[in-house]
Design a protein around this motif. Sequence first.
Motif, short mmCIF file in Angstrom:
data_model
loop_
_atom_site.label_atom_id
_atom_site.label_comp_id
_atom_site.label_asym_id
_atom_site.label_seq_id
_atom_site.Cartn_x
_atom_site.Cartn_y
_atom_site.Cartn_z
N LEU A 213 0.82 -1.21 0.00
CA LEU A 213 0.00 0.00 0.00
C LEU A 213 0.86 1.26 0.00
O LEU A 213 0.47 2.28 -0.59
CB LEU A 213 -0.95 -0.01 1.20
CG LEU A 213 -2.01 -1.12 1.17
CD1 LEU A 213 -2.92 -1.01 2.39
CD2 LEU A 213 -2.83 -1.06 -0.12
N ASP A 214 2.02 1.19 0.63
CA ASP A 214 2.95 2.33 0.57
C ASP A 214 3.46 2.52 -0.86
O ASP A 214 3.57 3.66 -1.34
CB ASP A 214 4.12 2.11 1.52
CG ASP A 214 3.70 2.19 2.99
OD1 ASP A 214 2.62 2.75 3.26
OD2 ASP A 214 4.45 1.68 3.85
N ALA A 216 1.87 1.58 -3.52
CA ALA A 216 0.73 2.05 -4.31
C ALA A 216 0.52 3.55 -4.13
O ALA A 216 0.19 4.26 -5.10
CB ALA A 216 -0.53 1.29 -3.91
N LYS A 217 0.72 4.04 -2.92
CA LYS A 217 0.58 5.49 -2.68
C LYS A 217 1.61 6.26 -3.49
O LYS A 217 1.28 7.30 -4.10
CB LYS A 217 0.77 5.76 -1.19
CG LYS A 217 0.64 7.23 -0.82
CD LYS A 217 0.82 7.44 0.68
CE LYS A 217 0.72 8.93 1.04
NZ LYS A 217 0.92 9.16 2.50
N ALA A 220 0.57 6.29 -7.12
CA ALA A 220 -0.51 7.25 -7.36
C ALA A 220 0.04 8.67 -7.43
O ALA A 220 -0.40 9.48 -8.26
CB ALA A 220 -1.56 7.14 -6.26
N GLU A 221 1.01 8.99 -6.59
CA GLU A 221 1.61 10.33 -6.60
C GLU A 221 2.35 10.60 -7.91
O GLU A 221 2.51 11.76 -8.31
CB GLU A 221 2.56 10.48 -5.42
CG GLU A 221 1.87 10.50 -4.07
CD GLU A 221 2.85 10.49 -2.91
OE1 GLU A 221 4.07 10.35 -3.18
OE2 GLU A 221 2.41 10.62 -1.75
N THR A 257 -5.98 -6.40 -0.47
CA THR A 257 -4.85 -5.51 -0.76
C THR A 257 -4.76 -5.22 -2.26
O THR A 257 -4.51 -4.07 -2.66
CB THR A 257 -3.53 -6.14 -0.27
OG1 THR A 257 -3.60 -6.30 1.15
CG2 THR A 257 -2.35 -5.26 -0.63
N SER A 260 -7.31 -2.71 -3.19
CA SER A 260 -6.94 -1.39 -2.68
C SER A 260 -5.85 -0.76 -3.54
O SER A 260 -5.89 0.45 -3.82
CB SER A 260 -6.47 -1.51 -1.23
OG SER A 260 -6.10 -0.25 -0.71
N ILE A 261 -4.89 -1.55 -3.99
CA ILE A 261 -3.82 -1.04 -4.86
C ILE A 261 -4.42 -0.48 -6.16
O ILE A 261 -4.09 0.62 -6.60
CB ILE A 261 -2.80 -2.15 -5.17
CG1 ILE A 261 -2.01 -2.51 -3.91
CG2 ILE A 261 -1.85 -1.71 -6.28
CD1 ILE A 261 -1.13 -3.73 -4.08
N LYS A 263 -7.55 0.48 -6.78
CA LYS A 263 -8.41 1.64 -6.52
C LYS A 263 -7.59 2.88 -6.22
O LYS A 263 -7.90 3.99 -6.70
CB LYS A 263 -9.34 1.33 -5.36
CG LYS A 263 -10.32 2.45 -5.04
CD LYS A 263 -11.26 2.05 -3.91
CE LYS A 263 -12.24 3.18 -3.60
NZ LYS A 263 -13.16 2.82 -2.49
N GLN A 264 -6.53 2.72 -5.44
CA GLN A 264 -5.72 3.86 -5.03
C GLN A 264 -5.00 4.51 -6.21
O GLN A 264 -4.75 5.71 -6.21
CB GLN A 264 -4.70 3.39 -3.97
CG GLN A 264 -3.96 4.52 -3.26
CD GLN A 264 -3.15 3.98 -2.09
OE1 GLN A 264 -3.33 2.85 -1.66
NE2 GLN A 264 -2.25 4.80 -1.58
N THR A 265 -4.67 3.72 -7.23
CA THR A 265 -3.91 4.24 -8.37
C THR A 265 -4.78 4.52 -9.59
O THR A 265 -4.25 4.88 -10.65
CB THR A 265 -2.81 3.23 -8.76
OG1 THR A 265 -3.43 1.97 -9.11
CG2 THR A 265 -1.83 3.02 -7.62
#
Length: 343
Positions: A213-214, A216-217, A220-221, A257, A260-261, A263-265
């Motif tokens: 998840l880190d 993936a964040k 996304a950035e 997970t 979530s990856i 969706k987050q991206t």
Amino acid sequence: MISFETYWFFLLTPLPWLIYAWLPAVGDQSPALRVPFTDDLASLTQQTQLSSGKSPINILLLTFIWLCLLVAVNRPIATGDAIQLPTEARDMMLAVDISGSMEERDMMLNGKNVRRIDTVKHVLSDFTDRRSGDRIGLILFADQAYLQVPLTYDLATVKQLLNEAQLGFAGQKTAIGDAIGLSIKRLIERPNESRTLILLTDGANNAGNVAPLDAAKLAAENAIKIYTVAIGADTIVERSFFGNRTRNPSRDLDETTLKSIAKQTGGQFFRAKNTEDLQGIYSELDKLEPVDQEAQFYRPIKQLFYIPLGIALGTTFLLLLLNIFIQLKRKLLDSKALNEQSP
């Protein structure tokens, strides 16, 4: 258009004439022989002056050979017209799980039970074949993530190295976060609209230094879209001496997970329980819109040094034959003249 890779060797053009002008000539070391018909021999020599190294034909041919060699050593090249590379393409990194769990035989391919990795290789090979004009890279991961192929238009190499991938050489665990981190490193230099990662796994993150998840964040950035593909059947029936037993081979799969990856991206999560599902997923991924890139051109270049080199060798051979012919003709004339002078 014909040009040269270098022109410096043309400065050597006057070298033979400089050597001839400045180096002393080698004297005639043969013993003198006085004959009573010296005048007759002198007249024969004048008649056959073509055999001399100073004859016009010899000088002309030697000059031509020297110039051909200079042209060859300066590496002539023929440059073709500019050809435009495809201006619409996808930049995709494929991250494929090769941990020990991909050995599970819960997939059907051509009517046979096969390993998960065999199904992935089959489907991804077809997927790669349809990527003409796209740039694709390949990352393999287990205990650690490895860049197998950087982003390239050479899709045949991507396909070959994917099919040659062996389970276990990178370990038995699954480092999903590391695979995403390595993909970010390779995609971050590409245009924002072109940064796409397709992550395929059958398990949960249990190795590596980066949490999924880190990672993936961070993706996304950096405007990297991640499509996650979870592979593995929900149930399989195992037959034994004591009867049939139902087992879930995907009990370790961390769908939460992976969802979530995606969706987050801004990507999408896919679940492949069989080969048909996996084929349908990659058909859906085919619909990703290509990104317009700056037009790139290249000019095909063909080396031509072998042409003047071949001409020089052929002319040298011709010169040798010419001098041999002249020498033989001279001997015949000398012999005939000596016979006529004999009483």
